[in-house]
Design a protein around this motif. Structure first.
Motif, PDB file in Angstrom:
ATOM      1  N   UNK A   1      36.575  42.162  26.823  1.00  0.00           N
ATOM      2  CA  UNK A   1      35.946  41.975  28.135  1.00  0.00           C
ATOM      3  C   UNK A   1      35.830  40.486  28.455  1.00  0.00           C
ATOM      4  N   UNK A   2      35.360  39.707  27.467  1.00  0.00           N
ATOM      5  CA  UNK A   2      35.208  38.269  27.685  1.00  0.00           C
ATOM      6  C   UNK A   2      36.564  37.613  27.955  1.00  0.00           C
ATOM      7  N   UNK A   3      37.604  38.075  27.251  1.00  0.00           N
ATOM      8  CA  UNK A   3      38.937  37.510  27.458  1.00  0.00           C
ATOM      9  C   UNK A   3      39.465  37.816  28.852  1.00  0.00           C
ATOM     10  N   UNK A   4      39.199  39.022  29.336  1.00  0.00           N
ATOM     11  CA  UNK A   4      39.650  39.376  30.681  1.00  0.00           C
ATOM     12  C   UNK A   4      38.934  38.535  31.734  1.00  0.00           C
ATOM     13  N   UNK A   5      37.629  38.328  31.536  1.00  0.00           N
ATOM     14  CA  UNK A   5      36.885  37.480  32.474  1.00  0.00           C
ATOM     15  C   UNK A   5      37.452  36.056  32.459  1.00  0.00           C
ATOM     16  N   UNK A   6      37.798  35.585  31.275  1.00  0.00           N
ATOM     17  CA  UNK A   6      38.358  34.247  31.184  1.00  0.00           C
ATOM     18  C   UNK A   6      39.725  34.180  31.846  1.00  0.00           C
ATOM     19  N   UNK A   7      40.498  35.248  31.734  1.00  0.00           N
ATOM     20  CA  UNK A   7      41.821  35.269  32.365  1.00  0.00           C
ATOM     21  C   UNK A   7      41.700  35.116  33.870  1.00  0.00           C
ATOM     22  N   UNK A   8      40.760  35.822  34.480  1.00  0.00           N
ATOM     23  CA  UNK A   8      40.547  35.701  35.917  1.00  0.00           C
ATOM     24  C   UNK A   8      40.145  34.273  36.271  1.00  0.00           C
ATOM     25  N   UNK A   9      39.220  33.725  35.491  1.00  0.00           N
ATOM     26  CA  UNK A   9      38.729  32.376  35.775  1.00  0.00           C
ATOM     27  C   UNK A   9      39.813  31.321  35.570  1.00  0.00           C
TER      28      UNK A   9
END
Length: 286
Positions: free
Chosen positions: A137-145
């Motif tokens: 989940x954290x990695x996906x949020x970082x990908x968007x950012x």
């Protein structure tokens, strides 16, 4: 998500000033306008303000639409005028070039490699290669950012040209009409944006090139160790957006295609307050 053309009957009713038709017209174009505003400005609050201003301009200038182009082209032009000059709550952040972003991502990778080396020296197990649910989940949020940060590292003219092509899929002639430049000038602007992105991020970001070393989960240790000002846009997802990002995530890692990356992240939810504000304005309109 493109800005959608209304059917002729709805458009004519809105041009005739019929309030239900105007409301329906705004509901039709609002999601696409908001997607463009978020990607252009990198901040939900700024995007909501800009979207409201764009939609109000559409309503107040509806009588100036003469049908000389598609209605969506006209709306994109109204959006362009607002988004290229919009004053945001703070200076656009991060104030980084693509070269700077590439360098900082390299520092994040180096930090993670150092942690792994220290763990091995101490006889500890290296971190698992596959992230757990919370890490994913954290990695996906970082990908968007992080992908948003790539956009923000371009100037607004290049950013808009790139978004019209990649995110909205406009044909060259329509995109040129939106920007009010020649098709040849649009192609040059778009190519410069593509070249800059591929040159500086293609060797770093695994979404853009499958062989590149940077993966979002590898950046997490550095981000957690240094939680101060980020080198990427902290564009958090809301609950309704997370399923669509998760659905695209594994596919995007396999594609290694910059355009697919930006198409896959995500359909941003239009704030309810924005909808309520527009209804209130329309209700008060004579």
């Amino acid at each position: 998500m493109k800005i959608t053309n209304p059917d002729p009957e709805l458009l004519q009713a809105a041009l005739d000033g019929k309030l239900p038709a105007v409301e329906a017209l705004l509901a039709l174009i609002q999601p696409g306008v908001f997607q463009l505003a978020v990607r252009m400005l990198g901040n939900r609050d700024d995007a909501a303000d800009a979207t409201q201003e764009i939609l109000l301009r559409v309503v107040t200038h509806l009588g100036s639409f003469r049908g000389e182009s598609a209605f969506s082209t006209w709306v994109y032009q109204v959006a362009r005028n607002q988004l290229l000059t919009a004053v945001t709550r703070s200076r656009e952040h991060p104030e980084l070039s693509l070269e700077d972003l590439q360098s900082r991502l390299g520092q994040g990778l180096a930090f993670t490699e150092q942690l792994q080396a220290e763990a091995l020296r101490m006889g500890l197990h290296a971190p698992a290669q596959m992230p757990g649910p919370e890490e994913a989940v954290a990695a996906r949020e970082m990908a968007v950012s992080c992908t948003q940060s790539m956009l923000m590292a371009m100037d607004r003219d290049q950013r808009l040209a790139y978004l019209l092509d990649v995110l909205f899929g406009l044909e060259g002639e329509q995109a040129a009409a939106v920007l009010e430049i020649s098709p040849a000038a649009y192609r040059k602007r778009l190519q410069r944006a593509r070249d800059a992105l591929n040159t500086h991020m293609g060797g770093t970001c695994s979404y853009i090139s499958a062989d590149a070393p940077c993966r979002c989960e590898k950046q997490l240790p550095a981000r957690r160790a240094h939680p101060g000002p980020a080198h990427y846009i902290p564009l958090k997802l809301v609950d309704s957006e997370r399923p669509s990002v998760a659905a695209h995530f594994e596919q995007l890692k396999r594609l290694g295609d910059a355009m697919a990356v930006f198409r896959g992240f995500p359909a941003f939810a239009v704030p309810e307050q924005l909808v309520a504000n527009l209804r209130a304005v329309l209700a008060a309109t004579p």
